[in-house]
Each structure stands twice: as structure tokens, then as C-alpha cells.
Design a protein around this motif. Structure first.
Motif, PDB file in Angstrom:
ATOM      1  N   VAL A   1       6.089   7.883 -17.759  1.00 23.16           N
ATOM      2  CA  VAL A   1       5.438   8.011 -16.462  1.00 23.16           C
ATOM      3  C   VAL A   1       5.200   6.644 -15.842  1.00 23.16           C
ATOM      4  O   VAL A   1       5.491   6.415 -14.662  1.00 23.16           O
ATOM      5  N   CYS A   2       4.696   5.701 -16.623  1.00 26.96           N
ATOM      6  CA  CYS A   2       4.450   4.343 -16.113  1.00 26.96           C
ATOM      7  C   CYS A   2       5.750   3.663 -15.686  1.00 26.96           C
ATOM      8  O   CYS A   2       5.792   2.998 -14.642  1.00 26.96           O
ATOM      9  N   ALA A   3       6.805   3.850 -16.474  1.00 29.15           N
ATOM     10  CA  ALA A   3       8.097   3.248 -16.121  1.00 29.15           C
ATOM     11  C   ALA A   3       8.649   3.851 -14.835  1.00 29.15           C
ATOM     12  O   ALA A   3       9.151   3.122 -13.964  1.00 29.15           O
ATOM     13  N   LEU A   4       8.556   5.171 -14.691  1.00 29.39           N
ATOM     14  CA  LEU A   4       9.049   5.813 -13.474  1.00 29.39           C
ATOM     15  C   LEU A   4       8.198   5.452 -12.257  1.00 29.39           C
ATOM     16  O   LEU A   4       8.727   5.255 -11.155  1.00 29.39           O
TER      17      LEU A   4
ATOM     18  N   LEU B   1       0.830  -1.207   0.000  1.00 28.90           N
ATOM     19  CA  LEU B   1       0.000   0.000   0.000  1.00 28.90           C
ATOM     20  C   LEU B   1       0.865   1.257   0.000  1.00 28.90           C
ATOM     21  O   LEU B   1       0.626   2.189  -0.783  1.00 28.90           O
ATOM     22  N   SER B   2       1.873   1.287   0.853  1.00 32.81           N
ATOM     23  CA  SER B   2       2.764   2.458   0.924  1.00 32.81           C
ATOM     24  C   SER B   2       3.512   2.667  -0.388  1.00 32.81           C
ATOM     25  O   SER B   2       3.628   3.796  -0.868  1.00 32.81           O
ATOM     26  N   SER B   3       3.999   1.587  -0.965  1.00 31.71           N
ATOM     27  CA  SER B   3       4.705   1.694  -2.250  1.00 31.71           C
ATOM     28  C   SER B   3       3.764   2.121  -3.355  1.00 31.71           C
ATOM     29  O   SER B   3       4.152   2.874  -4.257  1.00 31.71           O
ATOM     30  N   GLY B   4       2.525   1.674  -3.299  1.00 33.79           N
ATOM     31  CA  GLY B   4       1.521   2.099  -4.277  1.00 33.79           C
ATOM     32  C   GLY B   4       1.230   3.586  -4.179  1.00 33.79           C
ATOM     33  O   GLY B   4       1.058   4.263  -5.195  1.00 33.79           O
ATOM     34  N   VAL B   5       1.181   4.099  -2.955  1.00 33.91           N
ATOM     35  CA  VAL B   5       0.965   5.535  -2.764  1.00 33.91           C
ATOM     36  C   VAL B   5       2.141   6.320  -3.345  1.00 33.91           C
ATOM     37  O   VAL B   5       1.943   7.343  -4.018  1.00 33.91           O
TER      38      VAL B   5
ATOM     39  N   VAL C   1       4.248   9.725  -7.697  1.00 35.81           N
ATOM     40  CA  VAL C   1       5.228   9.969  -8.761  1.00 35.81           C
ATOM     41  C   VAL C   1       4.508  10.097 -10.107  1.00 35.81           C
ATOM     42  O   VAL C   1       4.768  11.024 -10.882  1.00 35.81           O
ATOM     43  N   GLY C   2       3.602   9.171 -10.374  1.00 35.52           N
ATOM     44  CA  GLY C   2       2.863   9.218 -11.631  1.00 35.52           C
ATOM     45  C   GLY C   2       2.038  10.479 -11.775  1.00 35.52           C
ATOM     46  O   GLY C   2       2.017  11.107 -12.844  1.00 35.52           O
TER      47      GLY C   2
END
Length: 115
Positions: free
Chosen positions: A85-88, A63-67, A72-73
Motif C-alpha cells: 500500500v505504501c509503495a503504491l 497537495l493534489s498529489s497527496g490527496v 489510493v492508500g
């Protein structure tokens, strides 16, 4: 040692019982009782948050990494092409997940039955 299923089961039963008692004793409304039971059930999973292979730890890291990836996106969406954007965002997800895993396991010790 208790696993995820045991923590979840005991947490739900104990907190639902306590919340029912609060509602029956007119110490909380029905809505407050439901909130108490829900928060207590979630909190019952937290003692294993520092265990290396615990389900709640994976949930929190994911969850934290998804946030982080979403932030970033969202911050780059206006200025970059969608592939970049998706790669970053994916790279930031992996970096955040690995960093959280390293930090938690490096600086915490799972105490097992003592909690």
C-alpha cells in the motif's frame, strides 16, 4: 516581475485593508472581514499558479498529489499488506505530481506582468 514574497505581501496588505474598510463601513461582520482577508490573501497568490517555478504551483501540485496518494492508500488498505500500500501510494504521488506538472506547463503560458 513580482515573486512569491511580493505577491504575498501585497495580497495580505491590500486584502486586509479592504476587509477592514468593509468591517468599518458595517458592510461585513468581523468574522466575515477575517474570512474576506484570508481568502483574498490566498487568491493573491494564484496569478503565479501557471509559472513553472512558483511556490503556489508547488503547493497545489504537492497537495493534489497527496490527496491522490491518500485516496489510493485508503482504497487499498483493507486488501493489501502495508508495504505494498505504501509503495503504491508513493508511486501514485510521484505519477500525479509529474502528470500535473506536465499538463499545467504544457497547456498554460505564464503571462508575467499582465496576469
Amino acid at each position: 516581475m513580482a515573486n512569491f514574497r511580493t505577491h504575498a505581501l501585497v495580497g495580505v496588505v491590500a486584502n486586509a485593508s479592504a476587509a477592514t474598510w468593509f468591517v468599518a463601513a458595517d458592510l461585513a461582520s468581523l468574522v466575515e472581514g477575517l474570512a474576506l482577508a484570508g481568502v483574498g490573501a490566498v487568491a493573491s497568490l494564484l496569478p503565479d499558479i501557471d509559472a513553472e517555478h512558483s511556490v503556489p504551483a508547488r503547493w497545489v501540485r504537492t497537495l493534489s498529489s497527496g490527496v491522490v496518494a491518500a485516496a489510493v492508500g485508503a482504497s487499498l488498505w483493507e486488501n493489501r499488506d502495508p508495504i505494498t500500500v505504501c509503495a503504491l501510494a508513493a508511486s501514485s504521488f510521484v505519477a500525479a505530481y509529474a502528470t500535473l506538472r506536465f499538463v499545467v506547463h504544457r497547456w498554460t503560458t505564464h503571462r508575467g506582468i499582465v496576469h
